[in-house]
Scaffold this motif. Sequence first.
Motif, short mmCIF file in Angstrom:
data_model
loop_
_atom_site.label_atom_id
_atom_site.label_comp_id
_atom_site.label_asym_id
_atom_site.label_seq_id
_atom_site.Cartn_x
_atom_site.Cartn_y
_atom_site.Cartn_z
N VAL A 1 -54.69 -8.90 69.62
CA VAL A 1 -54.70 -9.48 68.27
C VAL A 1 -55.01 -11.10 68.37
O VAL A 1 -55.49 -11.46 67.45
N ALA A 2 -54.42 -11.63 69.17
CA ALA A 2 -54.59 -13.40 69.37
C ALA A 2 -55.87 -13.64 70.09
O ALA A 2 -56.17 -14.60 70.32
N GLY A 3 -56.40 -12.58 70.81
CA GLY A 3 -57.70 -12.73 71.62
C GLY A 3 -57.29 -13.70 72.90
O GLY A 3 -57.98 -14.35 73.15
N MET A 4 -56.21 -13.19 73.19
CA MET A 4 -55.40 -14.07 74.63
C MET A 4 -55.16 -12.89 75.64
O MET A 4 -54.93 -11.79 75.41
N ASN A 5 -55.16 -13.50 76.86
CA ASN A 5 -54.51 -12.45 77.92
C ASN A 5 -53.08 -12.41 77.94
O ASN A 5 -52.44 -13.43 77.47
N GLU A 6 -52.63 -11.36 78.70
CA GLU A 6 -50.95 -11.21 78.60
C GLU A 6 -50.20 -12.22 79.25
O GLU A 6 -49.31 -12.62 78.96
N ALA A 7 -50.91 -12.94 80.26
CA ALA A 7 -50.08 -14.06 81.13
C ALA A 7 -50.20 -15.31 80.06
O ALA A 7 -48.93 -15.88 79.98
N ARG A 8 -51.13 -15.41 79.28
CA ARG A 8 -51.28 -16.72 78.40
C ARG A 8 -50.09 -16.25 77.37
O ARG A 8 -49.11 -17.31 76.81
N VAL A 9 -49.98 -15.01 76.76
CA VAL A 9 -48.98 -14.74 75.97
C VAL A 9 -47.58 -15.06 76.26
O VAL A 9 -46.77 -15.42 75.83
N THR A 10 -47.25 -14.48 77.59
CA THR A 10 -46.05 -14.38 78.16
C THR A 10 -45.63 -16.09 78.53
O THR A 10 -44.57 -16.37 78.14
N GLU A 11 -46.52 -16.87 78.77
CA GLU A 11 -46.39 -18.14 78.76
C GLU A 11 -46.00 -18.83 77.75
O GLU A 11 -44.83 -19.59 77.70
N ARG A 12 -46.72 -18.77 76.57
CA ARG A 12 -46.19 -19.07 75.18
C ARG A 12 -44.98 -18.61 74.67
O ARG A 12 -43.92 -19.47 74.21
N LEU A 13 -44.52 -17.34 75.02
CA LEU A 13 -43.31 -16.86 74.77
C LEU A 13 -42.12 -17.61 75.72
O LEU A 13 -41.11 -17.66 75.02
N THR A 14 -42.44 -17.67 76.93
CA THR A 14 -41.27 -18.53 77.92
C THR A 14 -40.89 -19.64 77.13
O THR A 14 -40.04 -20.26 77.04
N HIS A 15 -42.08 -20.57 76.57
CA HIS A 15 -42.09 -21.81 76.27
C HIS A 15 -40.72 -21.74 74.67
O HIS A 15 -40.16 -22.57 74.72
N MET A 16 -41.32 -20.67 74.04
CA MET A 16 -40.57 -20.55 72.78
C MET A 16 -39.08 -20.24 72.95
O MET A 16 -38.45 -20.90 72.27
N ILE A 17 -38.85 -19.33 73.81
CA ILE A 17 -37.27 -18.99 73.91
C ILE A 17 -36.72 -20.03 75.13
O ILE A 17 -35.49 -19.57 75.28
#
Length: 326
Positions: free
Chosen positions: A36-52
């Motif tokens: 949906v965001a046009g990103m790979n899963e590793a990048r989403v995981t990285e942003r998620l880790t930063h957020m929480i």
Amino acid sequence: MTLFQVEFEPQASPDVLRAAALHRAVTDGIAAVAPVAGMNEARVTERLTHMIGIAPEAGDDHDRRQAVRQLMAWSVDAAELQSRKKRHKPVSQRPAGVACRLPRHARVTWACSEMVCGLCADPVPVGDLVGRMPTPAFYYQPMGWLCTHCLYLRRARPRLRDVLLRVFHHVFVGSGIGLNSYECAVMLSSLEEDPAAPRTVAWKSVPLDGVLVRLRTSLREEKHTTWLSMADGLTMVAVLRETAAARSTTEREIELMEAILQHVEEWRANAYKVEARRFDTGPRYRQESLARTTRPTVLSKLGGPFDLHQCAPGAEVSSAPMDLVI
Ligand SMILES: [Zn+2]
């Protein structure tokens, strides 16, 4: 069917998921959000880790619930995830004075959906700062994500509910009740609000005259901690419940006082036949009794016991002003 295939129906709330189901929800959420965001899963995981503030697989169930909430928010607002502008984590300045030594939080983030504070159970609106306390030792259980008040101000600007929670969790773990001078002031003014308090059933059974003297001394001398017995603490709760109608009491306070008195009575009577052989007679017994209760309350839903102490004198002292810089 997973959270990310069911359009966020109420029954799909991450609040009801545990353990393996939460792990699955995080994995499914990352897989659903990435395209949906046009990103790979590793990048989403990285942003998620930063957020929480922690990698979801390294955190606990509370962290993974927050990860799922964040993924649900991103799944309907991919622009927030795609934004290159990194949101900086808030810098907090903690209260000065005798209540300044709450342990420093482990991590903070923003509420990305409505949630409930893991200690006071207040609703937390979207955008508010929430955080986790460090992992506790001994019998204490980790608290979930706390509201800003419970993270920073509960000991410096205590509400009556904060003091009632201290009574409950001290009794839960089996220790005396340590109140700082701010908390003593709140308890004292509540007890003195109704002049008829000494005529209540609870007061007649365990007189609180000596306790009132100690609360006043704590105020006068700005004591860091005044230790009260469990019996005195519970009598204060019972007196405040009896005098609630004559005082300026909120529904939330009444609900909390009734929950405390209910669970303490269940513990006293071993209402759920918790086996001493398996659970001993201390915090584990009380924890199991709480888990088995047939009358769930705001307290049994959150669990415990929680470590509400402050740091040892000299540690973590801050002379910073009260305001939070976010
Ligand atoms: Zn709270």
